[in-house]
Structure formats: structure tokens, C-alpha cells
Motif scaffolding. Sequence first.
Motif, PDB file in Angstrom:
ATOM      1  N   HIS A 127       1.370  -1.281  -0.169  1.00 52.25           N
ATOM      2  CA  HIS A 127       0.168   0.385  -0.177  1.00 52.25           C
ATOM      3  C   HIS A 127       0.553   1.525   0.034  1.00 52.25           C
ATOM      4  O   HIS A 127       1.523   1.551   0.812  1.00 52.25           O
ATOM      5  CB  HIS A 127      -1.121   0.124   1.245  1.00 52.25           C
ATOM      6  CG  HIS A 127      -1.898   0.603   1.064  1.00 52.25           C
ATOM      7  ND1 HIS A 127      -2.258   1.835   2.696  1.00 52.25           N
ATOM      8  CD2 HIS A 127      -2.224   2.261   0.329  1.00 52.25           C
ATOM      9  CE1 HIS A 127      -3.215   2.895   1.855  1.00 52.25           C
ATOM     10  NE2 HIS A 127      -3.081   3.006   0.663  1.00 52.25           N
ATOM     11  N   VAL A 128       1.305   2.034  -1.054  1.00 48.20           N
ATOM     12  CA  VAL A 128       1.448   3.231  -0.987  1.00 48.20           C
ATOM     13  C   VAL A 128       0.696   4.536  -0.323  1.00 48.20           C
ATOM     14  O   VAL A 128      -0.612   4.791  -1.091  1.00 48.20           O
ATOM     15  CB  VAL A 128       2.166   3.233  -2.946  1.00 48.20           C
ATOM     16  CG1 VAL A 128       3.142   4.930  -2.988  1.00 48.20           C
ATOM     17  CG2 VAL A 128       2.726   2.553  -3.165  1.00 48.20           C
ATOM     18  N   SER A 129       1.119   4.399   0.906  1.00 44.55           N
ATOM     19  CA  SER A 129      -0.182   4.614   1.540  1.00 44.55           C
ATOM     20  C   SER A 129       0.066   6.668   1.696  1.00 44.55           C
ATOM     21  O   SER A 129      -0.268   7.470   2.424  1.00 44.55           O
ATOM     22  CB  SER A 129      -0.319   4.167   3.286  1.00 44.55           C
ATOM     23  OG  SER A 129       1.422   4.868   3.573  1.00 44.55           O
ATOM     24  N   THR A 130       0.899   7.308   0.702  1.00 46.34           N
ATOM     25  CA  THR A 130       0.765   8.835   0.383  1.00 46.34           C
ATOM     26  C   THR A 130      -0.065   9.631   0.812  1.00 46.34           C
ATOM     27  O   THR A 130      -0.967   8.920  -0.415  1.00 46.34           O
ATOM     28  CB  THR A 130       1.597   9.345  -0.724  1.00 46.34           C
ATOM     29  OG1 THR A 130       2.535   8.521  -0.934  1.00 46.34           O
ATOM     30  CG2 THR A 130       2.313  10.307  -0.905  1.00 46.34           C
ATOM     31  N   GLU A 169       0.874  -6.264   2.685  1.00 44.63           N
ATOM     32  CA  GLU A 169       1.880  -6.642   3.162  1.00 44.63           C
ATOM     33  C   GLU A 169       2.598  -5.941   3.837  1.00 44.63           C
ATOM     34  O   GLU A 169       3.485  -5.742   4.797  1.00 44.63           O
ATOM     35  CB  GLU A 169       3.053  -8.166   2.690  1.00 44.63           C
ATOM     36  CG  GLU A 169       2.074  -9.407   2.711  1.00 44.63           C
ATOM     37  CD  GLU A 169       0.431  -9.626   1.590  1.00 44.63           C
ATOM     38  OE1 GLU A 169      -0.183  -9.901   2.566  1.00 44.63           O
ATOM     39  OE2 GLU A 169       0.110  -8.509   1.014  1.00 44.63           O
ATOM     40  N   LEU A 170       3.047  -4.605   2.845  1.00 45.66           N
ATOM     41  CA  LEU A 170       3.591  -3.087   3.323  1.00 45.66           C
ATOM     42  C   LEU A 170       3.250  -2.595   3.459  1.00 45.66           C
ATOM     43  O   LEU A 170       2.006  -1.784   2.174  1.00 45.66           O
ATOM     44  CB  LEU A 170       4.782  -3.744   2.086  1.00 45.66           C
ATOM     45  CG  LEU A 170       5.836  -4.640   3.146  1.00 45.66           C
ATOM     46  CD1 LEU A 170       6.775  -4.978   1.538  1.00 45.66           C
ATOM     47  CD2 LEU A 170       7.044  -4.205   4.024  1.00 45.66           C
ATOM     48  N   THR A 171       3.041  -0.895   3.991  1.00 44.19           N
ATOM     49  CA  THR A 171       1.977   0.141   3.384  1.00 44.19           C
ATOM     50  C   THR A 171       3.718   1.026   3.424  1.00 44.19           C
ATOM     51  O   THR A 171       4.492   0.935   4.593  1.00 44.19           O
ATOM     52  CB  THR A 171       1.721   0.174   4.932  1.00 44.19           C
ATOM     53  OG1 THR A 171       0.745  -0.125   4.812  1.00 44.19           O
ATOM     54  CG2 THR A 171       0.962   1.602   5.044  1.00 44.19           C
ATOM     55  N   ILE A 172       3.494   2.086   3.000  1.00 44.04           N
ATOM     56  CA  ILE A 172       4.991   2.638   2.181  1.00 44.04           C
ATOM     57  C   ILE A 172       4.464   4.098   2.088  1.00 44.04           C
ATOM     58  O   ILE A 172       3.731   4.429   1.291  1.00 44.04           O
ATOM     59  CB  ILE A 172       5.908   2.096   1.506  1.00 44.04           C
ATOM     60  CG1 ILE A 172       6.466   0.858   2.299  1.00 44.04           C
ATOM     61  CG2 ILE A 172       6.937   2.877   1.088  1.00 44.04           C
ATOM     62  CD1 ILE A 172       7.814   0.571   1.092  1.00 44.04           C
ATOM     63  N   ASN A 184      15.079  -0.168  -0.164  1.00 46.32           N
ATOM     64  CA  ASN A 184      15.975  -1.384   1.047  1.00 46.32           C
ATOM     65  C   ASN A 184      14.371  -1.511   1.833  1.00 46.32           C
ATOM     66  O   ASN A 184      14.943  -3.180   2.095  1.00 46.32           O
ATOM     67  CB  ASN A 184      16.733  -1.021   2.351  1.00 46.32           C
ATOM     68  CG  ASN A 184      17.839  -0.203   0.830  1.00 46.32           C
ATOM     69  OD1 ASN A 184      18.320  -1.050   0.502  1.00 46.32           O
ATOM     70  ND2 ASN A 184      18.937   0.653   1.566  1.00 46.32           N
ATOM     71  N   THR A 185      13.670  -1.381   2.328  1.00 43.59           N
ATOM     72  CA  THR A 185      12.684  -1.933   2.676  1.00 43.59           C
ATOM     73  C   THR A 185      12.474  -3.043   2.372  1.00 43.59           C
ATOM     74  O   THR A 185      11.259  -4.397   2.613  1.00 43.59           O
ATOM     75  CB  THR A 185      11.266  -1.771   3.616  1.00 43.59           C
ATOM     76  OG1 THR A 185      12.001  -0.299   3.878  1.00 43.59           O
ATOM     77  CG2 THR A 185      10.429  -1.692   4.382  1.00 43.59           C
ATOM     78  N   LEU A 186      11.427  -3.053   0.959  1.00 47.61           N
ATOM     79  CA  LEU A 186      10.798  -3.850   0.296  1.00 47.61           C
ATOM     80  C   LEU A 186      11.910  -4.949  -0.653  1.00 47.61           C
ATOM     81  O   LEU A 186      11.848  -6.529  -0.084  1.00 47.61           O
ATOM     82  CB  LEU A 186      10.836  -3.466  -1.119  1.00 47.61           C
ATOM     83  CG  LEU A 186       9.490  -2.060  -1.326  1.00 47.61           C
ATOM     84  CD1 LEU A 186       9.105  -1.772  -2.209  1.00 47.61           C
ATOM     85  CD2 LEU A 186       8.263  -2.960  -0.757  1.00 47.61           C
ATOM     86  N   VAL A 187      13.490  -4.954  -0.542  1.00 46.29           N
ATOM     87  CA  VAL A 187      14.264  -5.616  -0.356  1.00 46.29           C
ATOM     88  C   VAL A 187      14.484  -6.093   0.529  1.00 46.29           C
ATOM     89  O   VAL A 187      14.382  -8.210   0.434  1.00 46.29           O
ATOM     90  CB  VAL A 187      15.789  -5.312  -1.239  1.00 46.29           C
ATOM     91  CG1 VAL A 187      17.160  -6.139  -1.337  1.00 46.29           C
ATOM     92  CG2 VAL A 187      15.413  -4.581  -2.275  1.00 46.29           C
ATOM     93  N   GLU A 188      14.331  -6.430   1.757  1.00 45.32           N
ATOM     94  CA  GLU A 188      14.444  -7.046   2.834  1.00 45.32           C
ATOM     95  C   GLU A 188      13.802  -7.969   3.145  1.00 45.32           C
ATOM     96  O   GLU A 188      13.122  -8.713   3.651  1.00 45.32           O
ATOM     97  CB  GLU A 188      14.941  -5.699   4.012  1.00 45.32           C
ATOM     98  CG  GLU A 188      16.402  -5.665   4.137  1.00 45.32           C
ATOM     99  CD  GLU A 188      16.806  -4.169   5.372  1.00 45.32           C
ATOM    100  OE1 GLU A 188      17.757  -3.408   4.888  1.00 45.32           O
ATOM    101  OE2 GLU A 188      15.408  -4.510   5.597  1.00 45.32           O
TER     102      GLU A 188
END
Length: 194
Positions: A127-130, A169-172, A184-188
Motif C-alpha cells: 500500500h503506497v499510502s501517501t 503486507e507492506l505500507t509505505i 531497502n525495506t522492500l528488498v529486505e
Amino acid sequence: MSNIGWHSHDVDREQRSALLNQTSRILWFTGLSGSGKSTLAGALEHKLHQNGKLTYLLDGDNIRHGLCHDLGFSETDRNENIRRITEVSKLMLDAGLIVLAAFVSPSRLQRQRVREQFPQAEFIEVHVSTPLEICEQRDPKGLYQKARAGEIKQFTGIDAPYEAPLNAELTIDTSSDPLDVQVNTLVEYLESLG
Ligand SMILES: Nc1ncnc2c1ncn2[C@@H]1O[C@H](COP(=O)(O)OS(=O)(=O)O)[C@@H](OP(=O)(O)O)[C@H]1O
Ligand SMILES: Nc1ncnc2c1ncn2[C@@H]1O[C@H](COP(=O)(O)OP(=O)(O)O)[C@@H](O)[C@H]1O
């Protein structure tokens, strides 16, 4: 449909993935227009490529010049857009690729239908939560200005809804950290999946 069979072939996804020495997955970037989906997905693709991974980036704007050139932004058309991309993504996963899909994909139900097409560990919703305020300040294509002026109808976030994910799974939020930190958060995360 009952007259159409299915051909199984000798070379399968596992063999293709082994050849590429990678696990194929799909990362689905969803968010408002201007939230940073394309930039983030593109920067991740660049990093994965540098790391020797074979990827493919499917981007809403670009796909709408070709495969989905006949579709607009009604709910029906958006659903068809996402349905087509889901089928393309399935083929690319079967080819052993790491697929990055960057689409507004505003409907929770729409995105759930996508998720259900893939084994659980292979579909990663980002989720690209901008916030809308930031997206509207950015407005790189002037679309928010046109939407506010009524020149564009059914614009997501203005006069068409966006349903934020409840369990991505991820919110950025791309306005919160530098791009390389977000990548880096995504790669990790990908590396944590093995
Ligand atoms: N009415 C309306 N609503 C939302 N977006 C609009 C609209 N009209 C044009 N655009 C531009 O189209 C891009 C979104 O296409 P998508 O295929 O990602 O949309 S969807 O998933 O079918 O909702 C989106 O691109 P991004 O800004 O890269 O997200 C917009 O620039
Ligand atoms: N991490 C970021 N930090 C600062 N600005 C960003 C970031 N990601 C995107 N942007 C800017 O926001 C605007 C929209 O980015 P874009 O990737 O096109 O978003 P989307 O694909 O969601 O529409 C562009 O002007 C881009 O330069």
C-alpha cells in the motif's frame, strides 16, 4: 468453455525459476495517483536487476496505451483493467519472473480477487499510502487540478473512491523516507521470504 482442454508441457514454472535462480512473486503496488507507485516500483526493479534478478514492471499508465487502451475509469472498466493485468501477471509468474504491478486499483474487493489468484506467499500487497494532500501537491500531470476543475470525472480520491487496504503486507508513505530507504525495506522483505 467445455470444449477447451488444457495442455501440460514438459517445462514448468519450477524449472524456469530454477534456471533463473529466483523465486517468482508478484508485488502489487496500490495507491492514489501521484502516491509514488511507479517511482517506488521502478527503483525496486532497478535494485533487483542489479542483484541479478529478472523482473517485469507493469504500470497502469503504460498498460493503458496498449493492452487496456480500450478501457476508461468507470468501476466496470477498472475491474476489467485489473482482471487483464492479473491474467498477464499469472503468465509472467509462470515464466519465473518477479512481477511488479503498479496500479491505482482502488477497490478492496478488486484487490482481494487478485490476491486469491496466487498462492499466499507469492502475492505481496504494497500500500503506497501517501496522503491525498501530498499527492495533490505533487500533481505531476496536472490531473488533480483538472479533476478539481471538473475537467476529469471519476478521478480517484476526488470524485471516485479509494479503499485503503486493511491488511497489506507492506505500507509505505513515499513522503516519509528517502526513496533508497523505502527500496531497502522492500528488498529486505523479499529476502526474508527466501
Ligand atoms: N479518472 C482517473 N482516475 C485515476 N487515474 C486516472 C484517471 N484518469 C487518468 N488517470 C491516470 O491513470 C492512471 C491510473 O491508471 P490505473 O490503470 O492504475 O487505474 S486503475 O487501477 O484502473 O484504477 C493514473 O496514473 P498514476 O498517476 O501513475 O497512478 C493517472 O495518472
Ligand atoms: N519517494 C519519493 N519521494 C519524493 N517524491 C516522490 C517519491 N516517489 C514519487 N515521488 C514524486 O511523486 C510524483 C508521482 O510519482 P509517481 O511514481 O508517478 O506516482 P504514481 O505512479 O503513484 O502516480 C512524481 O513527481 C515523483 O517524482
